[in-house]
Design a protein around this motif. Structure first.
Motif, PDB file in Angstrom:
ATOM      1  N   LEU A 143       0.830  -1.205   0.000  1.00 26.55           N
ATOM      2  CA  LEU A 143       0.000   0.000   0.000  1.00 26.55           C
ATOM      3  C   LEU A 143       0.868   1.259   0.000  1.00 26.55           C
ATOM      4  CD1 LEU A 143      -2.910  -0.924   2.416  1.00 26.55           C
ATOM      5  CD2 LEU A 143      -3.092  -0.404  -0.005  1.00 26.55           C
ATOM      6  N   GLU A 144       1.982   1.217   0.726  1.00 24.83           N
ATOM      7  CA  GLU A 144       2.880   2.374   0.795  1.00 24.83           C
ATOM      8  C   GLU A 144       3.671   2.553  -0.496  1.00 24.83           C
ATOM      9  OE1 GLU A 144       5.258   1.506   4.209  1.00 24.83           O
ATOM     10  OE2 GLU A 144       3.650   1.990   5.614  1.00 24.83           O
ATOM     11  N   GLN A 145       4.135   1.449  -1.084  1.00 23.93           N
ATOM     12  CA  GLN A 145       5.010   1.532  -2.251  1.00 23.93           C
ATOM     13  C   GLN A 145       4.260   1.608  -3.576  1.00 23.93           C
ATOM     14  OE1 GLN A 145       7.679  -1.790  -2.042  1.00 23.93           O
ATOM     15  NE2 GLN A 145       8.845  -0.923  -0.365  1.00 23.93           N
ATOM     16  N   ASN A 146       3.024   1.120  -3.619  1.00 23.87           N
ATOM     17  CA  ASN A 146       2.291   1.051  -4.871  1.00 23.87           C
ATOM     18  C   ASN A 146       0.886   1.609  -4.680  1.00 23.87           C
ATOM     19  OD1 ASN A 146       1.424   0.462  -7.406  1.00 23.87           O
ATOM     20  ND2 ASN A 146       1.500  -1.754  -7.176  1.00 23.87           N
ATOM     21  N   PRO A 147       0.703   2.896  -4.916  1.00 21.31           N
ATOM     22  CA  PRO A 147      -0.603   3.519  -4.694  1.00 21.31           C
ATOM     23  C   PRO A 147      -1.734   2.926  -5.536  1.00 21.31           C
ATOM     24  CG  PRO A 147       1.066   5.174  -5.218  1.00 21.31           C
ATOM     25  CD  PRO A 147       1.701   3.842  -5.367  1.00 21.31           C
ATOM     26  N   SER A 148      -1.409   2.239  -6.628  1.00 24.03           N
ATOM     27  CA  SER A 148      -2.462   1.685  -7.480  1.00 24.03           C
ATOM     28  C   SER A 148      -3.221   0.544  -6.799  1.00 24.03           C
ATOM     29  CB  SER A 148      -1.892   1.221  -8.819  1.00 24.03           C
ATOM     30  OG  SER A 148      -1.038   0.122  -8.640  1.00 24.03           O
ATOM     31  N   VAL A 149      -2.619  -0.118  -5.814  1.00 25.04           N
ATOM     32  CA  VAL A 149      -3.340  -1.194  -5.128  1.00 25.04           C
ATOM     33  C   VAL A 149      -4.302  -0.655  -4.070  1.00 25.04           C
ATOM     34  CG1 VAL A 149      -1.527  -2.915  -5.527  1.00 25.04           C
ATOM     35  CG2 VAL A 149      -1.546  -1.634  -3.397  1.00 25.04           C
ATOM     36  N   ARG A 150      -4.188   0.617  -3.793  1.00 21.08           N
ATOM     37  CA  ARG A 150      -5.092   1.225  -2.808  1.00 21.08           C
ATOM     38  C   ARG A 150      -6.553   1.101  -3.239  1.00 21.08           C
ATOM     39  NH1 ARG A 150      -4.518   6.584   0.519  1.00 21.08           N
ATOM     40  NH2 ARG A 150      -6.683   6.909   1.042  1.00 21.08           N
ATOM     41  N   ARG A 151      -6.800   1.242  -4.538  1.00 22.73           N
ATOM     42  CA  ARG A 151      -8.156   1.119  -5.073  1.00 22.73           C
ATOM     43  C   ARG A 151      -8.714  -0.287  -4.802  1.00 22.73           C
ATOM     44  NH1 ARG A 151      -8.851   2.805 -11.145  1.00 22.73           N
ATOM     45  NH2 ARG A 151      -6.855   1.772 -11.088  1.00 22.73           N
ATOM     46  N   ASP A 152      -7.874  -1.299  -4.962  1.00 24.32           N
ATOM     47  CA  ASP A 152      -8.305  -2.666  -4.657  1.00 24.32           C
ATOM     48  C   ASP A 152      -8.600  -2.824  -3.174  1.00 24.32           C
ATOM     49  OD1 ASP A 152      -8.065  -3.762  -7.260  1.00 24.32           O
ATOM     50  OD2 ASP A 152      -5.892  -3.875  -6.990  1.00 24.32           O
ATOM     51  N   PHE A 153      -7.721  -2.294  -2.355  1.00 28.33           N
ATOM     52  CA  PHE A 153      -7.860  -2.423  -0.900  1.00 28.33           C
ATOM     53  C   PHE A 153      -9.158  -1.784  -0.412  1.00 28.33           C
ATOM     54  CE2 PHE A 153      -6.933  -1.038   3.472  1.00 28.33           C
ATOM     55  CZ  PHE A 153      -6.532  -2.244   4.026  1.00 28.33           C
TER      56      PHE A 153
ATOM     57  N   ARG B  26      -9.805  -9.862   7.406  1.00 28.88           N
ATOM     58  CA  ARG B  26     -11.153  -9.313   7.222  1.00 28.88           C
ATOM     59  C   ARG B  26     -11.043  -7.915   6.634  1.00 28.88           C
ATOM     60  NH1 ARG B  26     -15.871 -11.214   9.855  1.00 28.88           N
ATOM     61  NH2 ARG B  26     -15.480 -13.338  10.494  1.00 28.88           N
ATOM     62  N   PHE B  27     -11.406  -7.819   5.374  1.00 23.84           N
ATOM     63  CA  PHE B  27     -11.374  -6.553   4.648  1.00 23.84           C
ATOM     64  C   PHE B  27     -12.746  -5.902   4.763  1.00 23.84           C
ATOM     65  CE2 PHE B  27      -8.211  -9.201   2.577  1.00 23.84           C
ATOM     66  CZ  PHE B  27      -7.146  -8.343   2.435  1.00 23.84           C
ATOM     67  N   ASP B  28     -12.751  -4.598   5.058  1.00 26.68           N
ATOM     68  CA  ASP B  28     -14.013  -3.868   5.169  1.00 26.68           C
ATOM     69  C   ASP B  28     -13.835  -2.460   4.604  1.00 26.68           C
ATOM     70  OD1 ASP B  28     -16.637  -3.262   5.733  1.00 26.68           O
ATOM     71  OD2 ASP B  28     -16.281  -2.915   7.869  1.00 26.68           O
ATOM     72  N   LEU B  29     -13.841  -2.374   3.263  1.00 30.87           N
ATOM     73  CA  LEU B  29     -13.819  -1.100   2.554  1.00 30.87           C
ATOM     74  C   LEU B  29     -12.760  -0.121   3.077  1.00 30.87           C
ATOM     75  CD1 LEU B  29     -17.675  -0.638   2.242  1.00 30.87           C
ATOM     76  CD2 LEU B  29     -16.114  -1.686   0.612  1.00 30.87           C
ATOM     77  N   GLY B  30     -11.515  -0.523   3.020  1.00 34.67           N
ATOM     78  CA  GLY B  30     -10.417   0.346   3.434  1.00 34.67           C
ATOM     79  C   GLY B  30      -9.862   0.035   4.808  1.00 34.67           C
ATOM     80  N   GLN B  31     -10.437  -0.917   5.485  1.00 34.98           N
ATOM     81  CA  GLN B  31      -9.934  -1.336   6.789  1.00 34.98           C
ATOM     82  C   GLN B  31      -9.669  -2.832   6.745  1.00 34.98           C
ATOM     83  OE1 GLN B  31     -12.905  -0.160   9.621  1.00 34.98           O
ATOM     84  NE2 GLN B  31     -12.335   1.983   9.507  1.00 34.98           N
ATOM     85  N   LEU B  32      -8.550  -3.231   7.299  1.00 27.70           N
ATOM     86  CA  LEU B  32      -8.180  -4.641   7.361  1.00 27.70           C
ATOM     87  C   LEU B  32      -7.901  -4.999   8.805  1.00 27.70           C
ATOM     88  CD1 LEU B  32      -7.227  -7.406   6.253  1.00 27.70           C
ATOM     89  CD2 LEU B  32      -4.996  -6.356   5.859  1.00 27.70           C
ATOM     90  N   THR B  33      -8.535  -6.068   9.261  1.00 28.22           N
ATOM     91  CA  THR B  33      -8.245  -6.619  10.575  1.00 28.22           C
ATOM     92  C   THR B  33      -7.679  -8.011  10.356  1.00 28.22           C
ATOM     93  OG1 THR B  33     -10.103  -5.399  11.504  1.00 28.22           O
ATOM     94  CG2 THR B  33      -9.165  -7.149  12.856  1.00 28.22           C
TER      95      THR B  33
END
Length: 154
Positions: free
Chosen positions: A28-38, A59-66
């Motif tokens: 996420l820090e090195q490749n901003p293009s994966v942010r859209r996927d996250f 557990r992914f929840d629209l921009g949050q990962l636990t």
């Protein structure tokens, strides 16, 4: 909204959970293009490494990962493989063409080797992806989150 990655209680002793969180955070820090996927992901993904008796749930929840220690609930997708095979997913190159997991063109030998290794793991049963047919978009996004960016493909 800023993406956030949190370790659930008890997961700080799980090497697989720590590894997954670190890889996703770094990508996420090195490749901003994966942010859209996250930010688009809302699902539970289990990763199981039977050789080390480790499992984790992402557990992914629209921009949050636990990241949880062990399997929690019924995951949408489960990746089951030895620890080293799971770690090998980070070496799977991701190209820009349609943002699909495609090999880049600058170092064709290394890319072919990574893809061949992953394909052999899938065919031989060393890597099992349960839920692949039901959730292909989720699996593609997960692979982009775990894989190294292929900037050389541009």
């Amino acid at each position: 909204m800023e993406p956030s990655i949190a370790l659930a209680s008890g997961s700080e002793d799980n090497d697989l959970a720590l590894w997954a969180a670190a890889v996703i955070r770094t990508n996420l820090e090195q490749n901003p293009s994966v942010r859209r996927d996250f930010v688009a992901m809302r699902a539970a993904v289990a990763m199981v490494a039977p050789d080390r008796r480790l499992s984790t749930t992402l557990r992914f929840d629209l921009g949050q990962l636990t990241v949880h220690d062990s399997m929690i609930g019924v995951p949408d997708v489960t990746l089951c493989a030895d620890y080293e095979v799971l770690m090998g997913l980070t070496r799977l190159p991701i190209g820009r063409l349609g943002r699909l997991p495609l090999p880049g063109w600058s170092t064709p030998r290394q890319r072919r080797v990574a893809w061949r290794r992953t394909a052999l793991d899938l065919v031989s049963g060393d890597l099992k992806i349960y839920g692949l047919m039901a959730h292909p978009r989720l699996v593609t996004r997960l692979l982009r989150l775990l894989s190294q960016p292929s900037d050389a493909a541009s």
